[in-house]
Design a protein around this motif. Structure first.
Motif, PDB file in Angstrom:
ATOM      1  N   VAL A 176      53.507  21.327  52.577  1.00  0.00           N
ATOM      2  CA  VAL A 176      52.393  20.582  52.346  1.00  0.00           C
ATOM      3  C   VAL A 176      51.328  21.935  52.554  1.00  0.00           C
ATOM      4  O   VAL A 176      50.892  22.516  52.249  1.00  0.00           O
ATOM      5  CB  VAL A 176      52.242  19.416  52.222  1.00  0.00           C
ATOM      6  N   PHE A 177      51.282  22.377  54.201  1.00  0.00           N
ATOM      7  CA  PHE A 177      50.659  23.745  54.152  1.00  0.00           C
ATOM      8  C   PHE A 177      50.669  24.251  54.033  1.00  0.00           C
ATOM      9  O   PHE A 177      49.733  25.111  54.067  1.00  0.00           O
ATOM     10  CB  PHE A 177      50.332  23.106  56.190  1.00  0.00           C
ATOM     11  N   VAL A 178      51.618  25.239  53.469  1.00  0.00           N
ATOM     12  CA  VAL A 178      52.104  26.157  53.263  1.00  0.00           C
ATOM     13  C   VAL A 178      51.991  26.579  51.350  1.00  0.00           C
ATOM     14  O   VAL A 178      51.786  27.082  50.922  1.00  0.00           O
ATOM     15  CB  VAL A 178      53.700  26.314  53.248  1.00  0.00           C
ATOM     16  N   ALA A 179      52.249  24.869  50.775  1.00  0.00           N
ATOM     17  CA  ALA A 179      52.381  25.280  49.305  1.00  0.00           C
ATOM     18  C   ALA A 179      50.831  25.254  48.948  1.00  0.00           C
ATOM     19  O   ALA A 179      51.098  25.556  47.790  1.00  0.00           O
ATOM     20  CB  ALA A 179      52.797  23.215  49.092  1.00  0.00           C
ATOM     21  N   VAL A 180      49.794  24.689  49.380  1.00  0.00           N
ATOM     22  CA  VAL A 180      48.122  24.712  49.418  1.00  0.00           C
ATOM     23  C   VAL A 180      47.701  26.152  48.846  1.00  0.00           C
ATOM     24  O   VAL A 180      47.384  26.543  48.036  1.00  0.00           O
ATOM     25  CB  VAL A 180      47.586  23.719  50.370  1.00  0.00           C
ATOM     26  N   PRO A 181      47.708  27.124  49.897  1.00  0.00           N
ATOM     27  CA  PRO A 181      47.439  28.793  50.077  1.00  0.00           C
ATOM     28  C   PRO A 181      48.630  28.850  48.753  1.00  0.00           C
ATOM     29  O   PRO A 181      47.917  29.985  47.955  1.00  0.00           O
ATOM     30  CB  PRO A 181      47.957  29.109  51.202  1.00  0.00           C
ATOM     31  N   ILE A 182      50.034  28.973  48.428  1.00  0.00           N
ATOM     32  CA  ILE A 182      50.904  28.794  47.476  1.00  0.00           C
ATOM     33  C   ILE A 182      49.624  28.640  45.853  1.00  0.00           C
ATOM     34  O   ILE A 182      49.982  30.208  45.376  1.00  0.00           O
ATOM     35  CB  ILE A 182      51.902  28.643  47.744  1.00  0.00           C
ATOM     36  N   ALA A 183      49.393  27.554  46.123  1.00  0.00           N
ATOM     37  CA  ALA A 183      48.921  27.348  45.057  1.00  0.00           C
ATOM     38  C   ALA A 183      47.259  28.265  44.404  1.00  0.00           C
ATOM     39  O   ALA A 183      47.946  28.461  44.094  1.00  0.00           O
ATOM     40  CB  ALA A 183      48.149  25.741  44.892  1.00  0.00           C
ATOM     41  N   VAL A 184      46.843  28.549  45.573  1.00  0.00           N
ATOM     42  CA  VAL A 184      46.135  28.937  46.320  1.00  0.00           C
ATOM     43  C   VAL A 184      45.991  30.652  45.208  1.00  0.00           C
ATOM     44  O   VAL A 184      44.893  30.850  44.329  1.00  0.00           O
ATOM     45  CB  VAL A 184      44.940  29.302  47.482  1.00  0.00           C
ATOM     46  N   LEU A 185      46.823  30.431  45.677  1.00  0.00           N
ATOM     47  CA  LEU A 185      47.467  32.262  45.194  1.00  0.00           C
ATOM     48  C   LEU A 185      47.358  32.417  43.781  1.00  0.00           C
ATOM     49  O   LEU A 185      47.638  33.300  42.996  1.00  0.00           O
ATOM     50  CB  LEU A 185      48.388  32.943  46.243  1.00  0.00           C
ATOM     51  N   ILE A 186      47.893  31.677  43.673  1.00  0.00           N
ATOM     52  CA  ILE A 186      48.323  31.582  41.653  1.00  0.00           C
ATOM     53  C   ILE A 186      47.188  31.241  40.907  1.00  0.00           C
ATOM     54  O   ILE A 186      47.020  32.039  40.424  1.00  0.00           O
ATOM     55  CB  ILE A 186      49.163  30.033  41.206  1.00  0.00           C
ATOM     56  N   TRP A 187      46.829  30.214  41.551  1.00  0.00           N
ATOM     57  CA  TRP A 187      45.397  30.389  40.739  1.00  0.00           C
ATOM     58  C   TRP A 187      44.863  31.806  41.242  1.00  0.00           C
ATOM     59  O   TRP A 187      43.627  32.013  40.030  1.00  0.00           O
ATOM     60  CB  TRP A 187      44.401  29.419  41.415  1.00  0.00           C
ATOM     61  N   VAL A 188      44.563  32.693  41.891  1.00  0.00           N
ATOM     62  CA  VAL A 188      44.043  33.748  42.130  1.00  0.00           C
ATOM     63  C   VAL A 188      44.473  34.602  41.291  1.00  0.00           C
ATOM     64  O   VAL A 188      43.612  35.321  40.739  1.00  0.00           O
ATOM     65  CB  VAL A 188      43.566  34.766  43.375  1.00  0.00           C
ATOM     66  N   TRP A 189      46.120  34.583  40.551  1.00  0.00           N
ATOM     67  CA  TRP A 189      46.688  35.774  40.091  1.00  0.00           C
ATOM     68  C   TRP A 189      46.104  35.326  38.619  1.00  0.00           C
ATOM     69  O   TRP A 189      46.111  35.988  37.876  1.00  0.00           O
ATOM     70  CB  TRP A 189      47.985  36.003  40.094  1.00  0.00           C
ATOM     71  N   ARG A 190      45.452  34.178  38.316  1.00  0.00           N
ATOM     72  CA  ARG A 190      45.349  33.656  36.891  1.00  0.00           C
ATOM     73  C   ARG A 190      44.381  33.598  36.259  1.00  0.00           C
ATOM     74  O   ARG A 190      43.328  34.131  35.374  1.00  0.00           O
ATOM     75  CB  ARG A 190      46.151  32.428  36.588  1.00  0.00           C
ATOM     76  N   LEU A 191      42.873  34.225  37.439  1.00  0.00           N
ATOM     77  CA  LEU A 191      42.100  34.460  37.441  1.00  0.00           C
ATOM     78  C   LEU A 191      41.565  35.678  36.436  1.00  0.00           C
ATOM     79  O   LEU A 191      42.233  36.741  36.137  1.00  0.00           O
ATOM     80  CB  LEU A 191      41.376  34.224  37.592  1.00  0.00           C
ATOM     81  N   PRO A 192      40.793  35.205  35.066  1.00  0.00           N
ATOM     82  CA  PRO A 192      40.326  36.164  34.500  1.00  0.00           C
ATOM     83  C   PRO A 192      39.620  37.720  34.917  1.00  0.00           C
ATOM     84  O   PRO A 192      38.884  36.667  36.177  1.00  0.00           O
ATOM     85  CB  PRO A 192      39.483  35.824  33.449  1.00  0.00           C
TER      86      PRO A 192
END
Length: 78
Positions: free
Chosen positions: A27-43
């Motif tokens: 979970v501790f690693v998954a949170v930054p991965i989720a944020v990274l995916i969100w950053v990549w999907r930003l317009p």
């Protein structure tokens, strides 16, 4: 002297101590991965200044991605 907050705190501590450490690490690693995916999907407009000049340092997606990848690597190593 035991107060209601002590009882509640002890109950929460016992509950959380039952979570296996590999799950906590995942979970501790998954949170930054989720944020990274969100950053990549930003317009692109959300990560660039209103008047882009073409400089490398003005694209925030690149630098946020770099910081998150470093953070993920550190969490995976240690």
């Amino acid at each position: 002297m035991t107060t209601p907050l002590h009882v509640l705190g002890e109950w929460i501590r016992q509950l959380l101590s039952q979570i296996p450490l590999p799950v906590v690490r995942a979970v501790f690693v998954a949170v930054p991965i989720a944020v990274l995916i969100w950053v990549w999907r930003l317009p692109a407009e959300a990560a660039l200044p209103p008047q882009p000049t073409g400089r490398l340092d003005e694209n925030l997606k690149v630098w946020a991605s770099l910081a998150l990848l470093i953070q993920i690597a550190i969490y995976l190593i240690f």
